[in-house]
Structure formats: structure tokens, C-alpha cells
Scaffold this motif. Structure first.
Motif, mmCIF file in Angstrom:
data_model
loop_
_atom_site.group_PDB
_atom_site.id
_atom_site.type_symbol
_atom_site.label_atom_id
_atom_site.label_comp_id
_atom_site.label_asym_id
_atom_site.label_seq_id
_atom_site.Cartn_x
_atom_site.Cartn_y
_atom_site.Cartn_z
ATOM 1 N N GLU A 11 -36.972 -5.438 20.536
ATOM 2 C CA GLU A 11 -38.348 -5.174 20.998
ATOM 3 C C GLU A 11 -39.295 -6.209 20.398
ATOM 4 N N ARG A 48 -33.841 8.253 17.422
ATOM 5 C CA ARG A 48 -34.678 7.326 16.668
ATOM 6 C C ARG A 48 -35.370 8.065 15.528
ATOM 7 N N PRO A 96 -34.413 -2.287 17.942
ATOM 8 C CA PRO A 96 -35.143 -2.742 16.758
ATOM 9 C C PRO A 96 -36.204 -3.794 17.088
ATOM 10 N N SER A 97 -37.239 -3.837 16.274
ATOM 11 C CA SER A 97 -38.237 -4.901 16.402
ATOM 12 C C SER A 97 -37.868 -6.000 15.406
ATOM 13 N N CYS A 149 -41.432 0.160 26.179
ATOM 14 C CA CYS A 149 -40.303 0.999 25.775
ATOM 15 C C CYS A 149 -39.973 2.018 26.875
HETATM 16 N N1 GLU Z 1 -38.840 -0.845 18.053
HETATM 17 C C1 GLU Z 1 -38.821 0.310 17.217
HETATM 18 C C2 GLU Z 1 -38.318 -0.041 15.826
HETATM 19 O O1 GLU Z 1 -38.149 -1.171 15.503
HETATM 20 C C3 GLU Z 1 -37.958 1.411 17.765
HETATM 21 C C4 GLU Z 1 -38.546 2.013 18.954
HETATM 22 C C5 GLU Z 1 -37.710 3.075 19.598
HETATM 23 O O2 GLU Z 1 -36.599 3.361 19.126
HETATM 24 O O3 GLU Z 1 -38.170 3.595 20.573
HETATM 25 O O4 GLU Z 1 -38.083 0.806 15.017
#
Ligand code: GLU
Ligand code: ZN
Length: 435
Positions: A39, A199, A6-7, A185
Motif C-alpha cells: 500500500e 488485520r 503492508p505500507s 483499500c
Molecule cells: N496498509 C496497512 C498497514 O500497513 C494495512 C491496511 C489493511 O490491512 O487494511 O498496516
């Protein structure tokens, strides 16, 4: 190895929670590690404290992880890998100005092609880096476009193949030297040995880029993908669009419990052997490949009915703690109200008035006053019939003028479950209640 990435840029929404649940479940079924990677490379969008909130939510849903890391910890590795690509001439340094890039975009629009980088700087190699740094010329690093379409199989979406030029020479390191989302990533999934990525569908267009990065870095291990169809709201809009009402926080604030929310998200667009189930039960049969390929609509009424079912099954004592008690009987009392309430908040709106000071100003105020006095002075009576017989005898009231004030003084409400069912559960608190 599976991961949840997650961001920390906002409140976790239900679509992200579903991603977390599925990654956890599949890891558990395969008996492999489940890691969490925050992330956080987009510094401008990060919000302080959101990472902690995300971890707290995972804990509330009992989704244990094997490790947690912040992507920014890997910055030097991302930079080293980008330099390696530069040295191997698989990437190049780009000094195009925003005006030049805008002109490129216009040109591709005129040719009705996907916007893509012109290739203007594609011959600028690592040797230029030192000079550019000395001159303080801003630059980015771009990876060279693949010369063949990128193909992969998605467990839910099927076979995917990119159109020619769909993946252009895209940026992997930004002018401030930090990696782009795709680069960070792709590197981190590779370094951790993630081999199944579940995802949201919105990342489907990033996958070819991430695969291309890994290919040029010489990564051989196959990664399997499963991109989950979007969840739509009742109006047909995408739920992940940061609407307050699609966040996990909002669902908690409404009084939905984790077991019901998890049940609902596993049920959504799925072919399951039962409608109401727990996580351990779902782990027995959950199969990612049975998920529907089409988008699904979030239906709060189904969630409400699941919430009611899970509240019914909740341990009585545990349920009572949600209302500030540690008493099985109060849990049982709450369950009496599940015919008319589905959430914790709705239950609280029934339980709280029982224990709140009563209103003696209304239509039945005088009778309630009389009953209060008698109850306060009466011996403790186990049996509801003995209790009412005593009250009838002492007050001389009967029919409606007996039962209306009695219900009001015992529950603070005009309607509700049978008093004969309520009484045995609340009798130890009678002196507090009838006042
Ligand atoms: N960082 C992304 C998000 O917050 C997910 C990226 C991924 O799963 O590759 O949804
Ligand atoms: Zn350029």
C-alpha cells in the motif's frame, strides 16, 4: 482470497508480521489464494526499499504468496471508480478551504459531536469538475455519508455497529487526485475478491468506511473481518508504535530465528494444544476464532525459551552454517551450549572463542603454552580419555592446574559444558583450536 497489505513506510513490526502469518495460515488452511499488496499510495511516507525488505521477511518466514502488487498501479482504477460515484451522485466535489473545515470541526466539538463534515458542498456534482479544473481551484472528492449505521460481524471483536454520524462524508480522492487509504483499500479488496480480512485492531474504525465505499460501488460479496487485539510491550505501550525494539529486523539482529518468532506470535493470546510447534503443525489446528479478544503483552523471555527449543530441534548441519561451518558436529557442539544460551548471538559468543586465537597472557598462560606445544605434536586421538592421559603424562599437571588451562585452550572460556562432551566434536579442528 486473503491478503497482506503492508505500507512501505517503515520497518515491519511484529504486529504486522503476525497479521501476515495469520493471513497466510488461513489461506493455506482454506486452500485459497494469499496475495500481497504493497500500500504505497501515501507518497510522502513511503521509504525506498521497504517494499523489498517486507518481501524478504516474508521469504525468511517461508510465507509464499500467489501474487504481489503495488497499490499505486491501480491509480487510474481508483480515479475511475471515484468519478463513477460522482456521476451517480453518491459522491460530491468539495472545495472547502482549510479554514472552513477547521470551523466545522470546532462547531462539532462545541456540540460535543464527533468531528464531521458539515455537508457544505454536498450538492456539487461531477458537472462542476471541468470548471474547477480550468480555474485550478483545489478540490477533493467526498463520498456521501451513509444514512443508516454500518453493521458488521467481526470474528474476534463480535458485532460492530457504528454510531449515527460516526461515518461522515469523508474524502476519497485527495486534491492531488490520489485516493485516500480507505478508498484505495476498499476498491482493491473488492477488485481482488478478498473475502476475509485479518488485520490489526487499529484498523477497526476504518472498516465501516470501507464497507460503505463498497456498498455504494454496488459490491455484493460479503467480506468477513477479524481485527487482532494489539500487542503491548512490557510497559503497556502499543508495540506497533515504530519502536525499534518491536521490529522484525531487531529480533533478527538479536539472534532470534524465524521458526521461534512465528511460534511465539501464533501462541500469543491463543489457546493452542502445544507450546512449541512448527508452522506445518500449527496449520493442523490453528483457529482464528479461538484468539483472545483482549490485548496481549509481548514477553521476550517466552520468546527466548521458544528460540532455544527451536534451536534444539534444528538440523545439526544447518545450525552449524549459522557459525560459518557445514559440519554436523559443530551443530551438536552449539547445542551443548543451549543450557546457557538462547539466541544465535549468544551461541556465537560461545562458539567463536573456541576457534579464536587463545590468550596466553592470563593466570594459566604458562600451562597453556606447554599444552599447546604437546597438542601440536601429538597424534590425533579419538578418545577424550586417551587425549587427557597423554597430556597429563607429558605435562605432569593435575587437578585444577590441569583442567583450567585445558578448558581455556580448548574453549577460550573458563566455564562451559563438560570437556568430555566437547572434545569428540572439535577434535578434527584441534590444531587450529589449541593455538
Ligand atoms: N496498509 C496497512 C498497514 O500497513 C494495512 C491496511 C489493511 O490491512 O487494511 O498496516
Ligand atoms: Zn466542502
Amino acid at each position: 482470497m486473503l491478503r497482506f497489505a503492508p505500507s512501505p513506510t517503515g520497518d515491519m513490526h511484529i504486529e504486522q508480521l503476525r497479521v501476515a502469518l495469520f493471513n497466510y495460515m488461513v489461506a493455506k488452511q482454506k486452500d485459497v489464494n494469499f496475495i500481497v499488496r504493497i500500500e504505497d499510495t501515501d507518497k510522502e511516507r513511503n521509504i525506498t526499499g521497504k517494499d523489498t525488505e517486507i518481501m524478504e521477511i516474508l521469504e525468511k518466514f517461508a510465507l509464499p504468496h500467489d501474487s504481489v502488487s503495488h497499490q499505486s498501479e491501480n491509480l487510474h482504477i481508483h480515479q475511475t471508480l471515484a468519478i463513477r460515484l460522482l456521476e451517480e451522485k453518491k459522491a460530491f466535489v468539495c472545495t472547502c478551504t482549510p479554514d472552513q473545515l477547521a470551523a466545522d470541526r470546532e462547531a462539532s466539538e462545541q456540540n460535543k459531536a464527533d468531528p464531521h463534515y458539515s455537508g457544505r458542498c454536498s450538492l456539487v456534482g461531477a458537472e462542476e469538475l471541468k470548471k474547477l479544473k480550468e480555474e485550478k481551484t483545489p478540490f477533493v472528492v467526498r463520498i456521501k455519508a451513509p444514512d443508516a449505521p454500518v453493521v458488521f460481524h467481526d470474528l474476534i471483536q463480535g458485532d460492530i455497529e457504528t454510531a449515527p454520524n460516526e461515518v461522515d462524508s469523508f474524502v476519497i480522492l485527495k486534491t492531488d487526485g490520489t485516493p485516500t487509504y480507505n478508498f484505495a483499500c476498499a476498491c482493491d479488496d473488492m477488485l481482488a475478491g478478498v473475502d476475509l480480512i485479518i488485520r490489526s485492531e487499529e484498523y477497526l474504525s476504518n472498516t465501516p468506511r470501507q464497507k460503505h465505499i463498497q456498498t455504494l460501488l454496488g459490491y455484493q460479496q460479503e467480506i468477513t473481518y477479524a481485527h487482532l487485539p494489539a500487542i503491548l510491550n512490557a510497559e503497556g505501550g502499543k508495540m506497533n508504535m515504530c519502536e525499534e525494539t518491536s521490529t522484525v529486523k531487531w529480533l533478527f539482529a538479536q539472534g532470534f530465528i524465524p521458526d521461534a518468532i512465528a511460534n511465539y506470535l501464533i501462541l500469543l493470546g491463543n489457546d493452542t494444544p502445544a507450546e512449541v510447534f512448527t508452522m506445518p503443525e500449527a496449520l493442523e489446528w490453528f483457529d482464528l476464532s479461538r484468539l483472545s479478544r483482549s490485548q496481549v503483552t509481548f514477553d521476550i523471555d517466552t520468546l527466548r525459551s521458544l528460540n532455544r527449543e527451536h534451536l534444539k530441534r534444528m538440523d545439526d548441519k544447518r545450525l552449524s552454517t549459522l557459525f560459518g561451518f557445514a559440519d554436523e558436529d559443530i551443530g551438536k557442539l552449539a547445542k551443548l551450549y543451549l543450557g546457557e544460551a538462547s539466541t544465535i548471538n549468544e551461541l556465537a559468543s560461545k562458539i567463536e572463542p573456541i576457534f579464536a586465537p587463545k590468550d596466553f597472557e592470563g593466570k594459566w598462560g604458562a600451562q597453556m603454552q606447554t599444552m599447546e606445544e604437546i597438542i601440536q605434536n601429538a597424534p590425533m586421538m579419538d578418545d577424550y580419555d586417551d587425549f587427557t592421559a597423554h597430556l597429563v603424562h607429558m605435562t605432569g599437571l593435575k587437578g585444577e592446574s590441569f583442567f583450567k588451562p585445558l578448558r581455556l585452550i580448548l574453549t577460550g572460556a573458563e566455564h562451559g559444558p563438560e570437556l568430555s562432551e566437547i572434545y569428540p566434536l572439535i577434535k578434527p579442528y584441534l590444531l587450529e583450536i589449541a593455538s
